[in-house]
Design an enzyme around this catalytic site. Sequence first.
Site, PDB file in Angstrom:
ATOM      1  N   CYS A 160       0.938  -1.118  -0.023  1.00 41.69           N
ATOM      2  CA  CYS A 160       0.071  -0.058   0.074  1.00 41.69           C
ATOM      3  C   CYS A 160       1.137   1.285  -0.031  1.00 41.69           C
ATOM      4  O   CYS A 160       1.817   1.297   0.798  1.00 41.69           O
ATOM      5  CB  CYS A 160      -0.829   0.016   1.236  1.00 41.69           C
ATOM      6  SG  CYS A 160      -1.688  -1.493   1.453  1.00 41.69           S
ATOM      7  N   CYS A 161       0.568   2.261  -0.721  1.00 40.34           N
ATOM      8  CA  CYS A 161       0.889   3.577  -0.539  1.00 40.34           C
ATOM      9  C   CYS A 161      -0.258   4.582  -0.620  1.00 40.34           C
ATOM     10  O   CYS A 161      -1.433   4.075  -0.345  1.00 40.34           O
ATOM     11  CB  CYS A 161       2.091   3.834  -1.728  1.00 40.34           C
ATOM     12  SG  CYS A 161       1.557   3.958  -3.289  1.00 40.34           S
ATOM     13  N   LYS A 162      -0.209   5.815  -0.873  1.00 40.15           N
ATOM     14  CA  LYS A 162      -1.247   6.581  -0.969  1.00 40.15           C
ATOM     15  C   LYS A 162      -2.384   6.277  -1.901  1.00 40.15           C
ATOM     16  O   LYS A 162      -3.190   6.401  -1.519  1.00 40.15           O
ATOM     17  CB  LYS A 162      -0.532   8.088  -1.342  1.00 40.15           C
ATOM     18  CG  LYS A 162      -1.626   9.108  -1.406  1.00 40.15           C
ATOM     19  CD  LYS A 162      -0.971  10.429  -1.830  1.00 40.15           C
ATOM     20  CE  LYS A 162      -1.992  11.631  -1.941  1.00 40.15           C
ATOM     21  NZ  LYS A 162      -1.210  12.974  -2.350  1.00 40.15           N
TER      22      LYS A 162
END
Length: 936
Positions: free
Chosen positions: A839-841
């Site tokens: 996950c990232c933004k």
Amino acid sequence: MEIKEEGASEEGQHFLPTAQANDTGDPQFTSIQKTPNEPQLEFILACKDLVAPVRDRKLNTLVQISVIHPAEQSLTRYSSTEIVEGTRDPLFLTGVTFPSEYPIYEETKIKLTVYDVKDKSHDTVSTFNENRSFFSHFQRSFLGYASFKVGELLKSKEQLLALSLRTSDGGKVVGTIEVSVVKMGEIEDGEADHITTDVQGQKCALVCECTAPENVSGKDNLPFLNAVLKNPVCKLYRFPTSDNKWMRIREQMSESILSFHIPKELISLHIKEDLCRNQELKELGELSPHWDNLRKNVLTHCDQMVNMYQDILTELSKETGSSFKSSSSKGEKTLEFVPINLHLQRMHVHSPHLKDALYDVITVGAPAAHFQGFKNGGLRKLLHRFETERRNTGYQFIYYSPENTAKAKEVLSNINQLQPLIATHADLLLNSASQHSPDSLKNSLKMLSEKTELFVHAFKDQLVRSALLALYTARPGGILKKPPSPKSSTEESSPQGQPSPMRRQDSIPHHSDYDEEEWDRVWANVGKSLNCIIAMVDKLIEREAGSEGSGGSQDGEKDPSLADSITSPPREDWYEQLYPLILTLKDCMGEVVNRAKQSLTFVLLQELAYSLPQCLMLTLRRDIVFSQALAGLVCGFIIKLQTSLHDPGFLQQLHTVGLIVQYEGLLSTYSDEIGMLEDMAVGISDLKKVAFKIIEAKSNDVLPVITGRREHYVVEVKLPARMFESLPLQIKEGQLLYVYPVLFNVGINEQQTLAERFGDVSLQESINQENFELLKEYYKIFMEKMPPDYISHFQEQNDLKGLLENLHQNIQAKKRKNVEIMWLAATICRKLNGIRFTCCKSAKDRTSMSVTLEQCSILRDEHQLHKDFFIRALDCMRSRQTQEALNESDDPETGCLTDNKPTSRHFYPVALLLVSSHLLVVWLILSLALLLAKYQ
């Protein structure tokens, strides 16, 4: 992947045949024979003996693929290869695929246009944005073109065409282009040595694309997979191993329709739960003016919240387009509950000497409430602040801890579930009695006893007693029936006349302040009624068997006083004997339920009444974040189950220990991403409230169903009959399956550089430390419960222990951008048969960089990828994954796992300048001067 844009380049105008342009009929075209759900056509390209426009120039070559449909007159720009540098005999990595739904026929013509790129942009790895400004990033010159019909390729010898490349006037030959059909799984032995020799000079491998997850998972599982996955886009590579053999890699990215299905299921549950709570508040009975006004205020706000949830559900039900939420929509209110860019990234590896292997990673944007914003932080900070203020407030409320509030919700849920079950089993007991069936009577009594014992056990908690007193004192004119019992010095010193609602956290009413005898009598009557029923059933069965004498002694073991008082006249109807006792049990149970529900509902009123807007907004935010996290979890669980369905060890681990679910976070601890990380940490932690239950699908609808409440959810996963029969007995009988979510976060972008130099990274450090303890606890349970032969079968114990120790050392080291934490956590997760998330933004740049690097590392470490091909393999996998985000992203995420060129040409990389505050000031001044000079 396909760019369906109409238009013809200037070199392609002559390609439109006159006969076709004037054809106004409706010809019948020949379809391509294909396997269901397989691509219709795939081919790869290679050029030979290209002629450079300038002598001694090294060519940087790419091929543009265009399509002209038999019934149309315009050229459709379809795709392009990557740029191969420094050779006149380029062997292209990127192939061409036409998926099963694409309108292509044997009469379809394909044009291949070869270009020499003079000024290649290094921001992207190989390809670029395929739109009308297609070549705006490059200075390129036209070399030549060739064309062919699809039928010619398919009917050619060995399905290979060697076409001459000609200039735009159709005269001069400038080289040859080879077109070769490729099919997964049909690579010849002995082909590797020859191609490897050609490839090593260019540092590239063969690749084509396809769209078929079925080849990986088997066609028997298609209905099950199609219930979760949608719009799969695949690539097919082959890379040389260290011993110059070919391994084949199929890389698949799929959307999940659960992105919208799970949020709609959850919102429906929230509406149902909140409506039930509101009704219970209304049925709380008469309260003193103070509490009655609070109740009215709470109901007003809660009704508004229910209306909001209903509006969101209505809007979500209208969504019929994409099956995922793009990053540009993350701020839309109606899509708050939907996860961002939820996809499955699967790599299927076929090695010459090893078994086929699947590596799955679920990629999704960090679960966070983007529409709510992060001005005041995320859930982790907001919840802590809320509880601190509640605990320390001097306002006239009773403080119940979050644990007590959760316990009240749990007991209320148990009551609502058990009461109808007990009534049902009681009716079944009467039905068995009317049929005069001893065996059926015994079975019905057993089920009734089990459920009633669970019901009675639910009220043993001290919380129920204290809540009864709190509610009693909140009634109009409520007084204590008797003085407190002097059971302790603390209780004796309590002021008798002070009403409980004025008290603080340490003054929750104790049982000594209230006349417990009435509650104890009501509560005990349920157990006594059950004992009467048991005694009567035993006596009826014994009389039926003709053993009255032994029956008397056995009755005495149950309850002598009850057994002596019960008589059963000969040949008396069993139904008539049991009916009054069942009626008494239901009456006693109804009295208990009425009192307990009112008292525990009063506990919930305290939480809501304290700070109405803040409390409800926190509930909304937590629901939003949890919905996004749960959608990804359910998708990952179903994919993992389908992948490992025929692994007995995994299935044993599933029902014995549960599954580890590892989230790899790439958020920085800077600016808004701090709030996102705080949201994400709470959302992932809340997944511990989720259990899975596998049931057999009774129809073609195999979408999962969610039941439960906010503190406990059960996800029912439906399996087709054939798959369900292969499960262990424990799972088929409905045993709940649990997950253990853990989150490890390492910020990797330039904002993290700022945070580490000038900000605070304690949030990341505390999250990593807390989740390491959870991972270690799961490992301990795993080693205790799983049989030794299974542990040694899939992984050496010392290896796992060493990885855990190494992970702990890296977390304690507090090293800047310590990506070793991510590699170690991912490796441990895979070795423990866990589910992997990245996950990232927005699940775009940072996520794709991380996933592709992980995939190439797996090929190197587990499948003997040739060491000279690691970088080239990495470039292959990144060639199209980062392209769209880098060119079209509205919120670019720079500074990923590799060094990227700055997005602005006159701004220097921040990471290189942050060695001192003086250099930073100089950099700002120079940048400002350059900007002023530019716009003068």
